[in-house]
Design an enzyme around this catalytic site. Structure first.
Site, PDB file in Angstrom:
ATOM      1  N   PRO A   7      18.104  20.646  42.895  1.00  0.00           N
ATOM      2  CA  PRO A   7      19.064  19.709  43.481  1.00  0.00           C
ATOM      3  C   PRO A   7      20.388  20.413  43.755  1.00  0.00           C
ATOM      4  CG  PRO A   7      19.010  19.428  41.108  1.00  0.00           C
ATOM      5  CD  PRO A   7      18.035  20.534  41.428  1.00  0.00           C
ATOM      6  N   GLN A  68      18.928  12.220  40.236  1.00  0.00           N
ATOM      7  CA  GLN A  68      19.799  12.939  39.305  1.00  0.00           C
ATOM      8  C   GLN A  68      21.173  12.276  39.194  1.00  0.00           C
ATOM      9  OE1 GLN A  68      21.949  16.865  39.885  1.00  0.00           O
ATOM     10  NE2 GLN A  68      20.255  17.573  38.592  1.00  0.00           N
ATOM     11  N   CYS A  98      26.235  21.775  37.004  1.00  0.00           N
ATOM     12  CA  CYS A  98      27.060  21.987  38.195  1.00  0.00           C
ATOM     13  C   CYS A  98      28.312  22.792  37.847  1.00  0.00           C
ATOM     14  CB  CYS A  98      27.468  20.653  38.807  1.00  0.00           C
ATOM     15  SG  CYS A  98      28.484  20.844  40.299  1.00  0.00           S
ATOM     16  N   LYS A 139      19.099  19.292  33.313  1.00  0.00           N
ATOM     17  CA  LYS A 139      19.315  20.635  33.849  1.00  0.00           C
ATOM     18  C   LYS A 139      20.607  21.180  33.247  1.00  0.00           C
ATOM     19  CE  LYS A 139      19.070  23.235  38.201  1.00  0.00           C
ATOM     20  NZ  LYS A 139      20.299  24.020  38.291  1.00  0.00           N
ATOM     21  N   ARG A 224      18.421  28.371  46.070  1.00  0.00           N
ATOM     22  CA  ARG A 224      18.814  29.120  47.265  1.00  0.00           C
ATOM     23  C   ARG A 224      17.702  30.036  47.760  1.00  0.00           C
ATOM     24  NH1 ARG A 224      23.536  32.460  45.671  1.00  0.00           N
ATOM     25  NH2 ARG A 224      22.320  32.602  43.744  1.00  0.00           N
TER      26      ARG A 224
END
Length: 315
Positions: A7, A68, A98, A139, A224
């Site tokens: 995500p 999420q 993040c 995560k 990525r």
């Protein structure tokens, strides 16, 4: 073994999820984070960020999608997660990875890795509140500045009720700079009793092989690397099935790139659509020489009709 699509906020939206999952090899994907602070969000917010909810929480290819959340208030996160379940969310994922400064300043994402007790409280409250049959996953990164708290954070998530943990094998401060510390994924797996996914710096089939060898885990989340090499998940899936891992040619990718652009034109304002195409094209230049040439032509274009012509003419 499972392969997941990461995500990535501002990059892997519903359009790119649709295109990448149609290529194949992806077992499940995750929405961009839904940011929760002080209130119960309306259904429209969920449907905007996760329109797959209208399709049984699956992409057009049938790939399952998870919802999420990002935030720091256990009760508010739990209430919103429970509401998402009423809209059809099959799995609730919690973002503790993040690295964005704006997100961290508002006590979201990787900054919470400084507070393992809060991680535990969040997961515990979400797990307590959502239906028992709905998995809660998480995560994380290896820490904010250092890695010394990584194992405590992983334990906090697992003991709070997370049934699966994705580990981005870098700290917040390291951002996306290589290398990824895959050996730490192995250490996390040793201290938790739930499945662990490795994430970070897997760009090629050889990277995946090294990651699997060093981390000791079979499950992988691609970010990525998959965006820049859209056939990577399909290659990995072929290897695990004992088949020949053929790479995706530019000719095979072209129709999907065009479809991506057409969806962007339909769903986004004209001033935003070109930027989304350029964003993906820029990442594709890592893999495809043809993308380098096409990106050079479109990078200064803002006229959608002119971009239509350039995509139609690209070899």
């Amino acid at each position: 073994m499972q392969i997941a699509l990461a995500p990535m906020e501002g990059l892997v939206d519903e359009i790119l999820r649709d295109v990448l999952t149609r290529i194949g090899g992806i077992d499940w994907c995750v929405t961009e984070f839904i940011r929760v602070s002080e209130r119960l969000l309306p259904a429209a917010t969920y449907h905007k960020l996760a329109p797959e909810l209208f399709n049984g929480s699956r992409t057009r290819a049938g790939t399952p999608m998870r919802v999420q959340f990002l935030g720091s208030d256990p009760q508010c996160l739990a209430d919103n997660a429970a509401f998402a379940c009423t809209l059809g969310a099959p799995v609730i994922d919690l973002n503790f990875g993040c690295p964005a400064k704006t997100v961290n300043k508002s006590r979201g994402g990787a900054v919470l890795l400084k507070e393992p007790e809060l991680l535990h409280a969040i997961v515990r409250e979400v797990r307590r509140t959502v239906p028992a049959e709905i998995p809660v996953t998480a995560k994380m990164r290896l820490g904010f500045e250092g890695k010394e708290g990584a194992l405590d954070c992983a334990r906090a998530l697992a003991e709070g009720g997370a049934s699966q943990i994705v580990v981005h094998a870098r700290t917040k401060v390291e951002g996306y700079k290589p290398p990824a510390h895959w050996e730490w994924v192995a250490r996390v797996q040793e201290v938790v009793g739930v499945p662990v996914f490795a994430n970070g710096e897997v760009w090629t089939l050889d990277d995946w092989r090294r990651c699997r060898e060093i981390s000791g885990v079979d499950d992988i989340m691609l970010g990525r690397g998959l965006v820049s090499r859209p056939g990577l998940a399909r290659q990995i899936a072929a290897v695990r099935a004992g088949e020949e891992p053929e790479d995706m040619s530019w000719a095979e990718l072209q129709p999907l790139l065009l479809d991506f652009w057409q969806q962007a034109r339909r769903k986004l304002a004209p001033r935003y659509a070109p930027g989304r195409l350029k964003q993906w094209l820029a990442m594709l230049t890592r893999t495809y020489p043809e993308a380098v040439a096409l990106f050079a032509e479109v990078r200064r274009e803002q006229d959608c009709e002119r971009i239509d012509q350039l995509l139609a003419l690209s070899p």
